[in-house]
Design an enzyme around this catalytic site. Sequence first.
Site, PDB file in Angstrom:
ATOM      1  N   ASN A   1       6.325   2.771  -3.120  1.00 40.64           N
ATOM      2  CA  ASN A   1       6.424   2.234  -1.763  1.00 40.64           C
ATOM      3  C   ASN A   1       5.492   2.994  -0.824  1.00 40.64           C
ATOM      4  O   ASN A   1       5.253   4.191  -1.006  1.00 40.64           O
ATOM      5  CB  ASN A   1       7.868   2.379  -1.255  1.00 40.64           C
ATOM      6  CG  ASN A   1       8.059   1.847   0.148  1.00 40.64           C
ATOM      7  OD1 ASN A   1       7.635   0.740   0.466  1.00 40.64           O
ATOM      8  ND2 ASN A   1       8.685   2.635   1.017  1.00 40.64           N
TER       9      ASN A   1
ATOM     10  N   HIS B   1       5.074   4.147   3.116  1.00 37.13           N
ATOM     11  CA  HIS B   1       5.879   4.311   4.330  1.00 37.13           C
ATOM     12  C   HIS B   1       5.031   4.958   5.436  1.00 37.13           C
ATOM     13  O   HIS B   1       4.318   5.926   5.176  1.00 37.13           O
ATOM     14  CB  HIS B   1       7.114   5.176   4.038  1.00 37.13           C
ATOM     15  CG  HIS B   1       8.014   5.282   5.221  1.00 37.13           C
ATOM     16  ND1 HIS B   1       8.888   4.273   5.585  1.00 37.13           N
ATOM     17  CD2 HIS B   1       8.130   6.245   6.164  1.00 37.13           C
ATOM     18  CE1 HIS B   1       9.524   4.628   6.688  1.00 37.13           C
ATOM     19  NE2 HIS B   1       9.078   5.819   7.061  1.00 37.13           N
TER      20      HIS B   1
ATOM     21  N   ARG C   1      12.801  -4.993   2.554  1.00 32.28           N
ATOM     22  CA  ARG C   1      14.152  -5.209   2.044  1.00 32.28           C
ATOM     23  C   ARG C   1      14.608  -3.995   1.279  1.00 32.28           C
ATOM     24  O   ARG C   1      13.815  -3.362   0.571  1.00 32.28           O
ATOM     25  CB  ARG C   1      14.201  -6.406   1.093  1.00 32.28           C
ATOM     26  CG  ARG C   1      14.279  -7.692   1.837  1.00 32.28           C
ATOM     27  CD  ARG C   1      14.306  -8.880   0.932  1.00 32.28           C
ATOM     28  NE  ARG C   1      14.281 -10.029   1.789  1.00 32.28           N
ATOM     29  CZ  ARG C   1      15.369 -10.676   2.208  1.00 32.28           C
ATOM     30  NH1 ARG C   1      16.565 -10.340   1.789  1.00 32.28           N
ATOM     31  NH2 ARG C   1      15.265 -11.681   3.044  1.00 32.28           N
TER      32      ARG C   1
ATOM     33  N   GLY D   1       0.061  -8.071   5.484  1.00 33.21           N
ATOM     34  CA  GLY D   1      -0.610  -7.811   4.214  1.00 33.21           C
ATOM     35  C   GLY D   1      -1.894  -7.021   4.331  1.00 33.21           C
ATOM     36  O   GLY D   1      -2.742  -7.088   3.440  1.00 33.21           O
ATOM     37  N   SER D   2      -2.031  -6.214   5.389  1.00 36.56           N
ATOM     38  CA  SER D   2      -3.290  -5.460   5.511  1.00 36.56           C
ATOM     39  C   SER D   2      -3.424  -4.416   4.407  1.00 36.56           C
ATOM     40  O   SER D   2      -4.540  -4.087   3.996  1.00 36.56           O
ATOM     41  CB  SER D   2      -3.382  -4.797   6.887  1.00 36.56           C
ATOM     42  OG  SER D   2      -2.442  -3.766   7.032  1.00 36.56           O
ATOM     43  N   ASN D   3      -2.307  -3.916   3.909  1.00 37.14           N
ATOM     44  CA  ASN D   3      -2.389  -2.942   2.812  1.00 37.14           C
ATOM     45  C   ASN D   3      -2.682  -3.620   1.479  1.00 37.14           C
ATOM     46  O   ASN D   3      -3.429  -3.081   0.663  1.00 37.14           O
ATOM     47  CB  ASN D   3      -1.114  -2.097   2.752  1.00 37.14           C
ATOM     48  CG  ASN D   3      -1.093  -1.093   3.879  1.00 37.14           C
ATOM     49  OD1 ASN D   3      -1.794  -0.093   3.837  1.00 37.14           O
ATOM     50  ND2 ASN D   3      -0.334  -1.387   4.930  1.00 37.14           N
TER      51      ASN D   3
HETATM   52  C1  GAR Z   1       2.878  -0.707   6.733  1.00 37.90           C
HETATM   53  O1  GAR Z   1       2.624   0.059   7.878  1.00 37.90           O
HETATM   54  C2  GAR Z   1       3.896  -0.028   5.843  1.00 37.90           C
HETATM   55  O2  GAR Z   1       3.798   1.383   5.866  1.00 37.90           O
HETATM   56  C3  GAR Z   1       5.187  -0.480   6.468  1.00 37.90           C
HETATM   57  O3  GAR Z   1       4.952  -1.834   6.782  1.00 37.90           O
HETATM   58  C4  GAR Z   1       3.592  -2.001   7.118  1.00 37.90           C
HETATM   59  C5  GAR Z   1       3.059  -3.202   6.377  1.00 37.90           C
HETATM   60  O4  GAR Z   1       1.840  -3.614   6.912  1.00 37.90           O
HETATM   61  N1  GAR Z   1       6.284  -0.307   5.579  1.00 37.90           N
HETATM   62  C6  GAR Z   1       7.483   0.136   5.959  1.00 37.90           C
HETATM   63  O5  GAR Z   1       7.758   0.408   7.108  1.00 37.90           O
HETATM   64  C7  GAR Z   1       8.498   0.271   4.836  1.00 37.90           C
HETATM   65  N2  GAR Z   1       9.642   0.973   5.297  1.00 37.90           N
HETATM   66  P1  GAR Z   1       0.952  -4.681   6.167  1.00 37.90           P
HETATM   67  O6  GAR Z   1       1.794  -5.912   5.916  1.00 37.90           O
HETATM   68  O7  GAR Z   1      -0.172  -4.965   7.094  1.00 37.90           O
HETATM   69  O8  GAR Z   1       0.463  -4.068   4.869  1.00 37.90           O
END
Ligand code: GAR
Length: 192
Positions: A109, A111, A93, A11-13
Amino acid sequence: MRIVILGSGRGSNAEAILLAQQAGRLGRARVVQIFSDKPAAGILALGPRFGVPAQFVDPAPFKTKLEGEGEARFIAAIRACAPDLVVLAGFMRVLKPGFLDAFAGKIINLHPSLLPQFPGLDGIGQAFRAGVKVTGCTVHYVTLEVDAGKIIEQAPVPVVPGETLETLTAKVHAAEHALLPAVIARLSEAMP
Ligand code: GAR
């Protein structure tokens, strides 16, 4: 602009979005709910910290896609929040037509590559192993084809000599933490 965040991981984003909101850098957007398909995901711990409801929703019966009963549970839970925007921040998912139709044109989303390069899993590792000189991250609208919807904004990240997967990963994540809140703020300002 009411935002619902979906995530499966640390969940850092989502944290970057909530910090931006606290600092007044999220435009007219406001996070109203966090949902996760993983009961122990770090993203759920952000709820109490930031005073936002955060809840696990059972995604069963499938492992990697959201379909059937799990999809129906997510749709009902999200609908109850009346969101203007559904933000996938590490939600791992594949979404199906039922979900996409329920929130048509409202799902974005994040990516970790410069799409259309390196879609799917492990975008950072794919780019690193391919030896590209520049990678980055993308925010795009979600459509049925995975990681192929209209690109809203991208941030480049150079791959420098001596780069390791670890250093590149840290740089891409930092770029994501700046890009996603900025895109949400911009979308909220553009909303009628
Ligand atoms: C992020 O790097 C995001 O770009 C990636 O998951 C990570 C989530 O990090 N998403 C994907 O790869 C989607 N295909 P977070 O939980 O620390 O936010």
